[in-house]
Design an enzyme around this catalytic site. Structure first.
Site, PDB file in Angstrom:
ATOM      1  N   TYR A  63      -5.252  -2.518  -8.119  1.00 15.55           N
ATOM      2  CA  TYR A  63      -5.303  -2.820  -6.908  1.00 15.55           C
ATOM      3  C   TYR A  63      -4.871  -1.664  -6.054  1.00 15.55           C
ATOM      4  O   TYR A  63      -3.759  -1.432  -6.060  1.00 15.55           O
ATOM      5  CB  TYR A  63      -4.837  -4.321  -6.464  1.00 15.55           C
ATOM      6  CG  TYR A  63      -4.858  -4.666  -5.051  1.00 15.55           C
ATOM      7  CD1 TYR A  63      -6.274  -5.129  -4.799  1.00 15.55           C
ATOM      8  CD2 TYR A  63      -3.907  -4.492  -4.037  1.00 15.55           C
ATOM      9  CE1 TYR A  63      -6.358  -5.771  -3.288  1.00 15.55           C
ATOM     10  CE2 TYR A  63      -4.119  -5.242  -2.990  1.00 15.55           C
ATOM     11  CZ  TYR A  63      -5.287  -5.515  -2.509  1.00 15.55           C
ATOM     12  OH  TYR A  63      -5.648  -5.860  -1.145  1.00 15.55           O
TER      13      TYR A  63
ATOM     14  N   ASP B  10      -0.905   5.669  -6.821  1.00 12.56           N
ATOM     15  CA  ASP B  10      -0.653   4.768  -5.788  1.00 12.56           C
ATOM     16  C   ASP B  10       0.534   4.166  -6.147  1.00 12.56           C
ATOM     17  O   ASP B  10       0.713   2.955  -7.035  1.00 12.56           O
ATOM     18  CB  ASP B  10      -1.856   3.902  -5.794  1.00 12.56           C
ATOM     19  CG  ASP B  10      -1.536   2.697  -4.771  1.00 12.56           C
ATOM     20  OD1 ASP B  10      -0.736   2.767  -4.217  1.00 12.56           O
ATOM     21  OD2 ASP B  10      -2.520   1.758  -4.566  1.00 12.56           O
TER      22      ASP B  10
ATOM     23  N   LYS C  77       4.659  -0.935   1.530  1.00 14.12           N
ATOM     24  CA  LYS C  77       5.801  -1.692   1.059  1.00 14.12           C
ATOM     25  C   LYS C  77       7.186  -1.521   1.182  1.00 14.12           C
ATOM     26  O   LYS C  77       7.755  -1.626   2.617  1.00 14.12           O
ATOM     27  CB  LYS C  77       5.558  -2.361  -0.384  1.00 14.12           C
ATOM     28  CG  LYS C  77       4.116  -2.961  -0.560  1.00 14.12           C
ATOM     29  CD  LYS C  77       3.859  -3.761  -1.664  1.00 14.12           C
ATOM     30  CE  LYS C  77       2.439  -4.542  -1.516  1.00 14.12           C
ATOM     31  NZ  LYS C  77       1.429  -4.125  -2.585  1.00 14.12           N
TER      32      LYS C  77
END
Ligand SMILES: *Cc1c(COP(=O)(O)O)cnc(C)c1O
Length: 428
Positions: A144, A239, A267
Site C-alpha cells: 500500500y 516507501d 507517520k
C-alpha cells in the site's frame, strides 16, 4: 463491557460520513461489532467514550512510536501553537526536521515536506517519471502506498480488507501504467523488466510490507530490486512511511545498506500530526519546483506544529535504547503468544520484526500476498472482538500490523498474554 455510547455516536456518524468514518478500516467492517469512539489516550492505553480501557496495539496505525500523549511531544506542540499555527512561510522547525531526517537517511540529500504519506508517494512517482522520461511504475501485490490512483491496484490496507482489487474511478490509462509484481518473487520482477524495462520509471516498494499484515523480505530480494533498477535506468523508491524510524533510527535502508534513489516517509516523522515527506539524491530533488520544473506544493506543508511534533519525537528516538527496549517487549510477547497458540493447537503464523508483528490465522508461512490470503479472516474477526472484551485493542483487520510503542511495558505484555488466552478460550 458496555459500548452503548460508541454505538449511538457511530449510528449518528453514519448519517453524516460515508461508513461513519474518515478512513475505511476504522469502520470495523472486517471484524465483529461497531467501532469504538475514543475519548482519550495516554501511553500504551486507549479509553473509549463508555469508560473502557484498552492496551493499544494500533498506535494510530504506526505514528505513535512513543505512545499516546508523550509529554515531550505535547510540550513541543503547545510551545509551537503559542507562536501561531501556520505561516505560509518557512520556519526553523522545518529546517531542523529536514536536517535531522537527512542525517539519519544518508540516501536523502534533500527532502520536501508534505502533509501525508499519500502525497509523498504521489509526488515521488511524478518526480521519477520526470527524471526518467518514462511512464510506467512497478508495485507489488499487497503493498500500500496511500490512495493515489496509480497505487490502488492490488493494494494492501483497506482495499485488501474490503476485498477491492482495484478501486473504481481509477482511469484505464493509469491502470495500464502500473505493473504488478509479487513480493519476494524475484522472477516476477525479472520477467516484468524483460518485457517493459525501457518503459519503467520506478519500482516502488515497502521494504518491509506492513499493509497486508507483516511480511518480511527474504534474503537478497531487496538487493535484487536495486540491481535490476540500476541496470535498466529505472529508479528505486523505498516507501518507508511505516518503516522510517520504526525499526531503527533510520529506515530499512539503514538496516540493509541499500541506497534507494528516492524515499518516502510519513507517520512517525509527524509525531502524531499529519505529515509526509519525500527525498533522495540532490540531482533528483533539484528537479522539484521551485528549483526545477516538477511541480508540487502545499498550503500547510512544513506546518510548524507538525514539524515541532516530529522533531520532538525524533529527538527522543535518538536514544537508540528505545528500539532495544521495544524489541525486548515484542520478543517476549510474541514468544509467549506463540507458546499459547501452539499449546492450544491453533493454525497460526506470527511474523515479527522489532516493534511490529502480526498473528495470522493460517498454518502457511507468510511471505507474500498469496500467503496472506490463506488467513482465516472470520477467525480473526472473532478473536478481535473477544480481545476487545478483555481490554486489548488489536487492529480491526487481519491485514494491519500490530505496533508496540516505547510506552508498552512488560506488564502490558503480560496482561495481553492473559487476555489472548481468555479470548482464544471464548472463540474455540
Ligand atoms: C500509511 C502509508 C501510506 C499512506 O500514508 P497516509 O498518511 O495515510 O496518506 C503510504 N505508504 C505506506 C507504506 C503506508 O503505510
Amino acid at each position: 463491557m458496555p459500548y452503548s455510547k460508541s454505538e449511538t455516536l457511530f449510528q449518528e456518524a453514519c448519517k453524516y460520513m460515508p461508513g461513519g468514518v474518515s478512513s475505511p478500516v476504522r469502520a470495523f467492517k472486517a471484524v465483529e461489532g461497531h467501532p469504538l469512539f475514543i475519548q482519550k489516550a495516554q501511553g500504551s492505553k486507549l479509553y473509549d467514550v463508555d469508560g473502557n480501557e484498552y492496551i493499544d496495539y494500533v498506535s494510530s496505525f504506526g505514528p505513535l512510536i512513543l505512545g499516546h500523549a508523550h509529554p515531550a511531544v505535547l510540550e513541543a506542540i503547545v510551545e509551537a501553537a503559542q507562536r501561531g499555527t501556520s505561516y505560509g512561510a518557512p520556519c526553523e522547525a522545518e529546517l531542523e526536521l529536514a536536517q535531522t531526517i537527512c542525517s539519519a537517511f544518508p540516501a536523502m540529500d534533500k527532502i520536501r515536506m508534505v502533509n501525508s504519506g499519500t502525497e509523498a508517494t504521489m509526488s515521488a512517482i511524478r518526480l521519477a517519471r520526470a527524471a526518467t522520461g518514462r511512464d510506467k511504475i512497478v508495485k507489488f501485490e499487497g503493498c500500500y502506498h496511500g490512495h493515489g490512483d496509480s497505487f490502488l491496484i492490488q493494494s494492501g490496507s483497506g482495499l485488501l480488507t474490503a476485498g477491492i482489487p482495484t478501486s473504481p474511478g481509477v482511469p484505464q490509462a493509469t491502470i495500464q501504467d502500473t505493473l504488478l509484481c509479487r513480493f519476494n518473487d524475484a522472477a516476477s520482477v525479472t520477467q516484468t523488466f524483460e518485457k517493459h524495462g525501457e518503459e519503467i520509471a520506478a519500482v516502488i516498494v515497502e521494504p518491509v510490507p506492513g499493509n497486508m499484515g507483516l511480511v518480511l523480505p527474504q534474503l537478497g530480494f531487496l538487493e535484487g530490486l536495486r540491481d535490476i533498477t540500476r541496470k535498466s535506468g529505472s529508479l528505486l523508491i523505498f516507501d518507508e512511511v511505516i518503516t522510517g524510524f520504526r525499526l531503527c533510527y533510520g529506515g530499512m535502508q539503514t538496516i540493509t545498506g541499500i541506497t534507494p534513489d528516492l524515499t518516502t516517509l510519513g507517520k512517525i516523522i509527524g509525531g502524531g500530526l499529519p505529515v509526509g515527506a519525500y527525498g533522495g539524491r540532490k540531482d533528483l530533488m533539484d528537479m522539484v519546483a521551485p528549483e526545477g520544473p516538477v511541480y508540487q506544493a502545499g498550503t500547510l506543508s512544513g506546518n510548524p506544529l507538525a514539524m515541532s511534533a516530529g522533531l520532538a519525537s525524533l529527538r527522543m528516538l535518538q536514544d537508540g535504547d528505545l528500539y532495544d527496549r521495544m524489541d525486548v517487549v515484542s520478543y517476549y510477547l510474541c514468544g509467549q503468544l506463540q507458546t499459547l497458540f501452539e499449546e492450544q493447537g491453533w493454525f497460526y503464523t506470527i511474523n515479527r520484526m522489532g516493534s511490529m508483528f502480526t498473528i495470522f490465522f493460517t498454518e502457511e508461512e507468510i511471505n507474500s500476498y498469496e500467503d496472506v490470503k490463506t488467513s482465516n479472516t472470520e477467525q480473526y474477526a472473532r478473536f478481535h472482538r473477544a480481545l476487545l472484551e478483555q481490554g486489548v485493542y488489536f487492529p480491526p483487520s487481519q491485514f494491519e500490523v500490530c505496533f508496540l510503542s516505547a510506552a508498552h511495558q512488560l506488564e502490558d505484555a503480560d496482561k495481553t498474554i492473559a487476555a489472548v488466552e481468555k479470548a482464544l478460550a471464548t472463540i474455540k
